[in-house]
Design an enzyme around this catalytic site. Sequence first.
Site, mmCIF file in Angstrom:
data_model
loop_
_atom_site.group_PDB
_atom_site.id
_atom_site.type_symbol
_atom_site.label_atom_id
_atom_site.label_comp_id
_atom_site.label_asym_id
_atom_site.label_seq_id
_atom_site.Cartn_x
_atom_site.Cartn_y
_atom_site.Cartn_z
ATOM 1 N N THR A 75 4.336 -4.045 5.268
ATOM 2 C CA THR A 75 5.565 -3.347 5.629
ATOM 3 C C THR A 75 6.725 -4.123 5.022
ATOM 4 O OG1 THR A 75 5.641 -4.513 7.768
ATOM 5 C CG2 THR A 75 4.702 -2.297 7.755
ATOM 6 N N GLY A 90 9.936 -12.077 -10.307
ATOM 7 C CA GLY A 90 9.800 -13.521 -10.268
ATOM 8 C C GLY A 90 9.118 -14.049 -9.034
ATOM 9 N N HIS A 141 -6.096 -3.639 3.962
ATOM 10 C CA HIS A 141 -4.774 -3.947 3.389
ATOM 11 C C HIS A 141 -3.705 -3.428 4.340
ATOM 12 C CE1 HIS A 141 -1.319 -1.858 1.413
ATOM 13 N NE2 HIS A 141 -1.105 -3.082 0.973
#
Length: 282
Positions: free
Chosen positions: A123, A265, A120
């Site tokens: 930034t 969202g 993983h």
Amino acid sequence: MITLDGEQSEARAWFESLRTRICNAFEEIEREAGSDASFLFTPWDREAEGIAPGEGGGGVRGVMKGKVFEKVGVNVSTVGGVFAPEFAKTIHGAENDPRFFATGISLVAHMANPHVPAVHMNTRFLVTEKRWFGGGADLNPPIPYAEDTADFHAAFKSACDAHDPSYYDKFKAWADDYFYIPHRKVHRGVGGIFYDHLTGDFDANFAFTKSVGEAFLAAFPPIVRRRMNSPWTEADKAQMFEWRGRYAEFNLVHDRGTLFGLKTGGNIEAILMSLPPMASWS
């Protein structure tokens, strides 16, 4: 469209350029394995109540499913708007003014061979009443190898030391604390670095954030090439699937990035691209 200032534009451009170079590097590994797999890129617009299409920004979700990379997602996004009141209280610098801007890159790779570690990296640059960088990377092997762990950490230590001798120890400890699954009482991998709320000198903090991205690009592909042709057993595969279950638990229960995307969202498929394609629970 969101209007960006100079710092915001510079950060967005860097994250997008890093995305392109990472995707190219991963596709090159697939070619070496005799695969023609490539990234499929899907643009999306941020959707939230009261926002017209395009006004809240959006991003591009990139996903590849290949011979070496069983599932890898490399996403970039640039979004802005207003946090919900309660969520704003949890965000650095948004306690009194819920307006925000965020741009960044997020990557998760799940590998086909259980001897190749998952990984993983992300930034990001956020603007509220304050401006800060955050991010990091961590290695997540179902079957750990000391050599891989050492090489991964050495790359990030070098990146940290070039900017501040105190960074590596501090950010490594932060990663160890953050990437921990309390209900399992285990870490989800062998660590890396994690940092957040890096405020102050934009140029210095941006330079460090770029070094983090470069360290990832330098460290991870050699580890993949070292392990991708290793023979594996059904027991190895079963161990990988069970480990992936722990990874999924962390990302759904504890990961801040997942919550941020859902609360602002973001694109659901992009937010949940970190979940493995197959996992198991005993």
